[in-house]
Motif scaffolding. Structure first.
Motif, PDB file in Angstrom:
ATOM      1  N   GLY A   1     -10.895  28.838  32.814  1.00 14.93           N
ATOM      2  CA  GLY A   1     -10.017  29.411  31.804  1.00 14.93           C
ATOM      3  C   GLY A   1     -10.583  30.678  31.208  1.00 14.93           C
ATOM      4  O   GLY A   1      -9.869  31.671  31.015  1.00 14.93           O
ATOM      5  N   GLY A   2     -11.892  30.664  30.908  1.00 18.24           N
ATOM      6  CA  GLY A   2     -12.532  31.864  30.361  1.00 18.24           C
ATOM      7  C   GLY A   2     -12.472  33.024  31.325  1.00 18.24           C
ATOM      8  O   GLY A   2     -12.193  34.169  30.926  1.00 18.24           O
ATOM      9  N   LEU A   3     -12.721  32.737  32.610  1.00 13.29           N
ATOM     10  CA  LEU A   3     -12.680  33.789  33.620  1.00 13.29           C
ATOM     11  C   LEU A   3     -11.286  34.390  33.730  1.00 13.29           C
ATOM     12  O   LEU A   3     -11.132  35.628  33.788  1.00 13.29           O
ATOM     13  CB  LEU A   3     -13.112  33.221  34.973  1.00 13.29           C
ATOM     14  N   TYR A   4     -10.264  33.552  33.750  1.00 13.55           N
ATOM     15  CA  TYR A   4      -8.888  34.055  33.870  1.00 13.55           C
ATOM     16  C   TYR A   4      -8.503  34.908  32.673  1.00 13.55           C
ATOM     17  O   TYR A   4      -7.804  35.925  32.829  1.00 13.55           O
ATOM     18  CB  TYR A   4      -7.906  32.891  34.026  1.00 13.55           C
ATOM     19  N   ILE A   5      -8.935  34.523  31.474  1.00  6.45           N
ATOM     20  CA  ILE A   5      -8.613  35.309  30.289  1.00  6.45           C
ATOM     21  C   ILE A   5      -9.270  36.690  30.376  1.00  6.45           C
ATOM     22  O   ILE A   5      -8.630  37.717  30.107  1.00  6.45           O
ATOM     23  CB  ILE A   5      -9.058  34.578  29.006  1.00  6.45           C
ATOM     24  N   VAL A   6     -10.533  36.709  30.756  1.00  6.11           N
ATOM     25  CA  VAL A   6     -11.242  37.986  30.879  1.00  6.11           C
ATOM     26  C   VAL A   6     -10.564  38.876  31.922  1.00  6.11           C
ATOM     27  O   VAL A   6     -10.334  40.080  31.687  1.00  6.11           O
ATOM     28  CB  VAL A   6     -12.725  37.756  31.248  1.00  6.11           C
ATOM     29  N   LEU A   7     -10.230  38.308  33.073  1.00  5.67           N
ATOM     30  CA  LEU A   7      -9.577  39.087  34.127  1.00  5.67           C
ATOM     31  C   LEU A   7      -8.211  39.591  33.670  1.00  5.67           C
ATOM     32  O   LEU A   7      -7.834  40.732  33.980  1.00  5.67           O
ATOM     33  CB  LEU A   7      -9.439  38.244  35.393  1.00  5.67           C
ATOM     34  N   LEU A   8      -7.479  38.763  32.945  1.00  2.00           N
ATOM     35  CA  LEU A   8      -6.158  39.174  32.454  1.00  2.00           C
ATOM     36  C   LEU A   8      -6.272  40.357  31.494  1.00  2.00           C
ATOM     37  O   LEU A   8      -5.525  41.336  31.608  1.00  2.00           O
ATOM     38  CB  LEU A   8      -5.469  37.998  31.762  1.00  2.00           C
ATOM     39  N   ILE A   9      -7.203  40.268  30.551  1.00  2.79           N
ATOM     40  CA  ILE A   9      -7.382  41.347  29.585  1.00  2.79           C
ATOM     41  C   ILE A   9      -7.844  42.618  30.276  1.00  2.79           C
ATOM     42  O   ILE A   9      -7.349  43.729  29.979  1.00  2.79           O
ATOM     43  CB  ILE A   9      -8.387  40.942  28.487  1.00  2.79           C
ATOM     44  N   LEU A  10      -8.771  42.495  31.218  1.00  2.00           N
ATOM     45  CA  LEU A  10      -9.238  43.667  31.956  1.00  2.00           C
ATOM     46  C   LEU A  10      -8.106  44.308  32.755  1.00  2.00           C
ATOM     47  O   LEU A  10      -7.975  45.543  32.789  1.00  2.00           O
ATOM     48  CB  LEU A  10     -10.390  43.284  32.893  1.00  2.00           C
ATOM     49  N   ALA A  11      -7.304  43.473  33.415  1.00  2.00           N
ATOM     50  CA  ALA A  11      -6.179  43.999  34.188  1.00  2.00           C
ATOM     51  C   ALA A  11      -5.177  44.688  33.271  1.00  2.00           C
ATOM     52  O   ALA A  11      -4.663  45.772  33.587  1.00  2.00           O
ATOM     53  CB  ALA A  11      -5.510  42.875  34.973  1.00  2.00           C
ATOM     54  N   SER A  12      -4.881  44.066  32.136  1.00  2.00           N
ATOM     55  CA  SER A  12      -3.939  44.669  31.178  1.00  2.00           C
ATOM     56  C   SER A  12      -4.452  46.017  30.696  1.00  2.00           C
ATOM     57  O   SER A  12      -3.699  47.000  30.614  1.00  2.00           O
ATOM     58  CB  SER A  12      -3.730  43.729  29.982  1.00  2.00           C
ATOM     59  N   PHE A  13      -5.751  46.081  30.384  1.00  3.87           N
ATOM     60  CA  PHE A  13      -6.350  47.337  29.930  1.00  3.87           C
ATOM     61  C   PHE A  13      -6.265  48.404  31.019  1.00  3.87           C
ATOM     62  O   PHE A  13      -5.868  49.553  30.755  1.00  3.87           O
ATOM     63  CB  PHE A  13      -7.808  47.116  29.535  1.00  3.87           C
ATOM     64  N   ALA A  14      -6.625  48.028  32.245  1.00  6.19           N
ATOM     65  CA  ALA A  14      -6.617  48.996  33.340  1.00  6.19           C
ATOM     66  C   ALA A  14      -5.214  49.535  33.589  1.00  6.19           C
ATOM     67  O   ALA A  14      -5.020  50.750  33.802  1.00  6.19           O
ATOM     68  CB  ALA A  14      -7.168  48.348  34.611  1.00  6.19           C
ATOM     69  N   LEU A  15      -4.234  48.668  33.561  1.00  8.90           N
ATOM     70  CA  LEU A  15      -2.860  49.078  33.842  1.00  8.90           C
ATOM     71  C   LEU A  15      -2.286  49.934  32.716  1.00  8.90           C
ATOM     72  O   LEU A  15      -1.689  50.993  32.958  1.00  8.90           O
ATOM     73  CB  LEU A  15      -1.984  47.838  34.058  1.00  8.90           C
ATOM     74  N   LEU A  16      -2.472  49.477  31.473  1.00  5.24           N
ATOM     75  CA  LEU A  16      -1.915  50.222  30.340  1.00  5.24           C
ATOM     76  C   LEU A  16      -2.554  51.591  30.196  1.00  5.24           C
ATOM     77  O   LEU A  16      -1.883  52.569  29.835  1.00  5.24           O
ATOM     78  CB  LEU A  16      -2.098  49.414  29.053  1.00  5.24           C
ATOM     79  N   SER A  17      -3.838  51.683  30.463  1.00  3.76           N
ATOM     80  CA  SER A  17      -4.515  52.974  30.333  1.00  3.76           C
ATOM     81  C   SER A  17      -4.227  53.902  31.508  1.00  3.76           C
ATOM     82  O   SER A  17      -4.510  55.103  31.426  1.00  3.76           O
ATOM     83  CB  SER A  17      -6.030  52.764  30.201  1.00  3.76           C
ATOM     84  N   SER A  18      -3.648  53.362  32.594  1.00  3.07           N
ATOM     85  CA  SER A  18      -3.361  54.173  33.782  1.00  3.07           C
ATOM     86  C   SER A  18      -1.902  54.610  33.876  1.00  3.07           C
ATOM     87  O   SER A  18      -1.582  55.531  34.631  1.00  3.07           O
ATOM     88  CB  SER A  18      -3.723  53.392  35.053  1.00  3.07           C
ATOM     89  N   LEU A  19      -1.017  53.944  33.137  1.00  2.56           N
ATOM     90  CA  LEU A  19       0.399  54.302  33.198  1.00  2.56           C
ATOM     91  C   LEU A  19       0.628  55.705  32.636  1.00  2.56           C
ATOM     92  O   LEU A  19       0.028  56.070  31.621  1.00  2.56           O
ATOM     93  CB  LEU A  19       1.238  53.292  32.400  1.00  2.56           C
ATOM     94  N   PRO A  20       1.506  56.490  33.260  1.00  5.55           N
ATOM     95  CA  PRO A  20       1.846  57.806  32.701  1.00  5.55           C
ATOM     96  C   PRO A  20       2.409  57.673  31.288  1.00  5.55           C
ATOM     97  O   PRO A  20       3.098  56.687  30.974  1.00  5.55           O
ATOM     98  CB  PRO A  20       2.915  58.333  33.669  1.00  5.55           C
ATOM     99  N   GLU A  21       2.109  58.648  30.464  1.00  4.53           N
ATOM    100  CA  GLU A  21       2.501  58.574  29.059  1.00  4.53           C
ATOM    101  C   GLU A  21       4.004  58.391  28.887  1.00  4.53           C
ATOM    102  O   GLU A  21       4.455  57.649  28.006  1.00  4.53           O
ATOM    103  CB  GLU A  21       2.042  59.837  28.331  1.00  4.53           C
ATOM    104  N   GLY A  22       4.794  59.040  29.712  1.00  5.32           N
ATOM    105  CA  GLY A  22       6.242  58.921  29.587  1.00  5.32           C
ATOM    106  C   GLY A  22       6.781  57.589  30.041  1.00  5.32           C
ATOM    107  O   GLY A  22       7.849  57.147  29.588  1.00  5.32           O
ATOM    108  N   LEU A  23       6.064  56.924  30.918  1.00  9.23           N
ATOM    109  CA  LEU A  23       6.500  55.649  31.474  1.00  9.23           C
ATOM    110  C   LEU A  23       6.022  54.452  30.672  1.00  9.23           C
ATOM    111  O   LEU A  23       6.716  53.431  30.584  1.00  9.23           O
ATOM    112  CB  LEU A  23       6.007  55.535  32.918  1.00  9.23           C
TER     113      LEU A  23
END
Length: 254
Positions: free
Chosen positions: A113-135
């Motif tokens: 459970g701890g591993l999945y939470i960490v991976l989820l947060i990391l993935a969310s961070f990577a995706l949100l910080s990579s999306l174009p500003e307009g999108l």
């Protein structure tokens, strides 16, 4: 109409930390109108999209992503990510189906459970910080709608494993509820992001169907933890689809 409005209000009590109150009568009304989940997702997604838009104007992309993630769990609560942790503990546990179910029901957080939470947060961070500003803001909105519809999808195609609120939703969610929720979600996502929004929605629903199979294979049925896990994983899957397909599909119908 009064019952639908009551169900919608209860949806905010069920799916967010907004203090509108929730009662057993409200749960019953909501379970009769589960297709309203995407409308709740639209409202929550609009708030999160607005926060995303403001944060991107004020901060670098990485810090803006942190603000959006923090606001998501402040607004939507941690029940669903807690469900993901329990679900992951059960999936990762070795041994018989009974041992997997026991691991999922254990009140303590396990390594899985701890591993999945960490991976989820990391993935969310990577995706949100990579999306174009307009999108990004509209992707956040569409992802929240898609995640709420994914919960319906998971419930509609699952069989309940044990008693609880998850059992109530799974038993009450039929094909009609699923199709109506899907239609509502398709309208919202297409208005937000055109063809890209429909692709985002479809990708999240495929993730939900995969989780149906994972739950069936590991536990022999589904619980509320599976529903919560679906919300979390479908949201990040939707964001991944927005980032991956954003350069290929049009963002608007206009």
């Amino acid at each position: 109409m009064k019952e639908i409005l009551f169900a919608l209000k209860s949806g905010f009590g069920w799916l967010s930390t907004i203090p509108v109150g929730i009662s057993m009568e409200g749960v019953e009304a909501l379970m009769k109108h589960v297709y309203l989940f995407p409308l709740v997702g639209m409202a929550l997604g609009a708030v999160l999209g607005g926060v995303c838009c403001i944060a991107l104007q004020a901060f670098p992309a990485g810090l803006a992503a942190v603000v959006v993630i923090a606001t998501t769990y402040w607004l939507c609560g941690i029940n669903h990510i807690d469900g993901l942790a329990d679900f992951a503990d059960g999936v990762i546990a070795h041994g018989t189906r009974e041992k997997k179910i026991a691991a999922m029901k254990d009140i303590y957080l396990g390594t899985g459970g701890g591993l999945y939470i960490v991976l989820l947060i990391l993935a969310s961070f990577a995706l949100l910080s990579s999306l174009p500003e307009g999108l990004a803001p509209l992707a956040v909105l569409s992802a929240e709608v898609s995640a709420k519809e994914a919960m319906i999808t998971f419930a509609a195609f699952s069989h309940p494993l044990q008693k609880g609120f998850g059992q109530i939703m799974i038993q009450r969610t039929d094909l009609g509820q699923f199709l109506l929720g899907l239609a509502i979600s398709a309208v919202i996502c297409s208005l937000a992001l055109g063809a890209l929004g429909l692709a985002v929605l479809a990708t999240a629903q495929l993730a939900a169907l995969c989780l149906v199979e994972v739950s069936k294979r590991n536990f022999g049925g589904a619980t509320g933890d599976g529903i919560g896990a679906t919300n979390e994983l479908a949201r990040v899957t939707a964001l991944a689809a927005a980032l991956t397909l954003g350069g290929v599909l049009p963002w608007t119908l206009w």
